[in-house]
Write an enzyme that holds these catalytic residues in place. Structure first.
Site, PDB file in Angstrom:
ATOM      1  CB  SER A   1      -0.864  -0.003   1.259  1.00  0.00           C
ATOM      2  OG  SER A   1      -1.252   1.314   1.572  1.00  0.00           O
TER       3      SER A   1
ATOM      4  CG  HIS B   1      -9.034   0.058  -0.108  1.00  0.00           C
ATOM      5  ND1 HIS B   1      -8.397  -0.153   1.093  1.00  0.00           N
ATOM      6  CD2 HIS B   1     -10.363  -0.032   0.163  1.00  0.00           C
ATOM      7  CE1 HIS B   1      -9.291  -0.366   2.041  1.00  0.00           C
ATOM      8  NE2 HIS B   1     -10.489  -0.281   1.511  1.00  0.00           N
TER       9      HIS B   1
ATOM     10  CG  MET C   1     -11.336  -3.058   5.580  1.00  0.00           C
ATOM     11  SD  MET C   1      -9.867  -2.679   4.605  1.00  0.00           S
ATOM     12  CE  MET C   1      -8.934  -1.639   5.740  1.00  0.00           C
TER      13      MET C   1
ATOM     14  CG  HIS D   1      -3.906  -1.619  -1.504  1.00  0.00           C
ATOM     15  ND1 HIS D   1      -5.043  -2.376  -1.695  1.00  0.00           N
ATOM     16  CD2 HIS D   1      -4.190  -0.783  -0.470  1.00  0.00           C
ATOM     17  CE1 HIS D   1      -5.970  -2.016  -0.813  1.00  0.00           C
ATOM     18  NE2 HIS D   1      -5.476  -1.049  -0.063  1.00  0.00           N
TER      19      HIS D   1
ATOM     20  CG  ASP E   1      -6.003  -2.979   3.451  1.00  0.00           C
ATOM     21  OD1 ASP E   1      -4.906  -2.747   3.998  1.00  0.00           O
ATOM     22  OD2 ASP E   1      -6.622  -2.143   2.756  1.00  0.00           O
TER      23      ASP E   1
ATOM     24  CG  MET F   1     -11.121   3.039   2.661  1.00  0.00           C
ATOM     25  SD  MET F   1      -9.536   2.993   3.503  1.00  0.00           S
ATOM     26  CE  MET F   1      -8.445   3.084   2.095  1.00  0.00           C
TER      27      MET F   1
ATOM     28  CG  MET G   1      -8.234   7.110   2.718  1.00  0.00           C
ATOM     29  SD  MET G   1      -7.337   7.154   4.281  1.00  0.00           S
ATOM     30  CE  MET G   1      -6.541   5.552   4.258  1.00  0.00           C
TER      31      MET G   1
ATOM     32  CG  ASP H   1      -4.933   2.484   1.072  1.00  0.00           C
ATOM     33  OD1 ASP H   1      -5.859   1.657   1.143  1.00  0.00           O
ATOM     34  OD2 ASP H   1      -3.734   2.191   1.236  1.00  0.00           O
TER      35      ASP H   1
HETATM   36  C1  DX5 Z   1      -5.941   1.409   5.893  1.00  0.00           C
HETATM   37  C2  DX5 Z   1      -5.537   1.095   4.475  1.00  0.00           C
HETATM   38  C3  DX5 Z   1      -4.417   0.179   4.351  1.00  0.00           C
HETATM   39  C4  DX5 Z   1      -3.121   0.627   5.010  1.00  0.00           C
HETATM   40  C5  DX5 Z   1      -2.491  -0.599   5.581  1.00  0.00           C
HETATM   41  O1  DX5 Z   1      -7.161   2.014   5.888  1.00  0.00           O
HETATM   42  O2  DX5 Z   1      -6.628   0.546   3.761  1.00  0.00           O
HETATM   43  O3  DX5 Z   1      -4.201  -0.228   2.996  1.00  0.00           O
HETATM   44  O4  DX5 Z   1      -2.211   1.262   4.173  1.00  0.00           O
HETATM   45  O5  DX5 Z   1      -1.396  -0.238   6.309  1.00  0.00           O
HETATM   46  P1  DX5 Z   1      -0.741  -1.248   7.361  1.00  0.00           P
HETATM   47  O6  DX5 Z   1      -0.305  -2.449   6.606  1.00  0.00           O
HETATM   48  O7  DX5 Z   1       0.380  -0.462   7.943  1.00  0.00           O
HETATM   49  O8  DX5 Z   1      -1.815  -1.573   8.378  1.00  0.00           O
HETATM   50 ZN    ZN Z   2      -6.208  -0.269   1.777  1.00  0.00          ZN
END
Ligand code: DX5
Ligand code: ZN
Length: 229
Positions: A11, A69, A145, A36, A183, A71, A40, A38
């Site tokens: 990620s 991903h 998650m 990956h 994840d 969110m 947000m 993220d």
């Molecule tokens: C959290 C993200 C993850 C995050 C994971 O909301 O969706 O992808 O980057 O990070 P680690 O592996 O450090 O928990």
């Molecule tokens: Zn993620």
């Protein structure tokens, strides 16, 4: 795509955003089989990261599949922009949509894999109508998650392992694969149980990006996952 056993998807959440292109190159050279991203929106989760413009730039730089991903609230309204940006997989949260079928149809039509994510408080039962109904094949996978979405570097919630195991029954009687992912909080000690329970797409943020040797981090996670699977 991403065949042959468990794949670690780093990620980029904790990467050096001042040198994004270099980070993508570094991860690819380190053997990442996918990336990956993220996204947000500051509403579905408190943090705000980036949107389709930055995703497109990363997709242009990437030679491996990119998993976006989302969110975000109401992903239906912007999913087209992530398809256009070049995503290979798009994962959106079941908690953020009124009907997951429409965005999954849109992704299928575009030739993009569509996965649904469940937050720690959402039971597997919430996915039952989607995964066991007549149009169950619309869903290409489930991302479990194992932390509350929103931040990297949190501790793995062990309940995710039971959820993965419970999801494996939905892999039966399908003509297309149902990919299971995990994840959050993935480390050398948590990757094994997650892979043993059925996770193939293993998202790792801090375990890779906070390490000074990306290749060693990816390889050791992948090896631990393979041995456990
Ligand atoms: C959290 C993200 C993850 C995050 C994971 O909301 O969706 O992808 O980057 O990070 P680690 O592996 O450090 O928990
Ligand atoms: Zn993620």
């Amino acid at each position: 795509m991403l065949a042959n056993g468990p794949a670690v998807l780093p990620s980029l959440l904790l990467c050096d955003f001042g040198h994004l292109h270099a980070e993508v190159e570094r991860l690819q050279q380190a053997g990442a089989r996918g990336l990956h991203l993220d996204v947000m929106d500051g509403r579905f989760v408190p943090q705000l990261t980036y949107g389709p413009v930055v995703v497109e730039a990363i997709c242009r730089a990437a030679q491996v599949p990119v998993d976006v991903h989302l969110m975000i609230e109401e992903p239906e309204s912007t999913i087209g922009a992530y398809i256009d940006a070049g995503a290979d997989l798009v994962t959106f949260h079941i908690e953020g949509v009124s009907d997951p079928r429409r965005p999954l149809e849109q992704l299928r039509e575009a030739g993009v894999l569509g996965l649904v994510a469940i937050s720690p408080g959402t039971p597997v039962a919430a996915l039952e109508p989607l995964l066991s109904g007549g149009d169950r094949e619309l869903c290409d996978g489930v991302l479990v998650m194992s932390v509350e979405p929103g931040f990297g570097g949190q501790a793995f919630l062990p309940h995710a392992v039971e959820k993965l195991a419970a999801l494996t029954v939905f892999r039966e009687h399908r003509s297309r694969p149902l990919r299971l992912g995990v994840d959050g909080g993935i480390s050398l000690s948590t990757v094994g149980p997650a892979a043993a329970a059925g996770a193939e797409l293993i998202v790792a943020g801090s375990a890779v990006l906070r390490s000074d040797d990306y290749a060693r981090a990816i390889q050791s996670l992948e090896q631990a996952a393979r041995e456990a699977a």
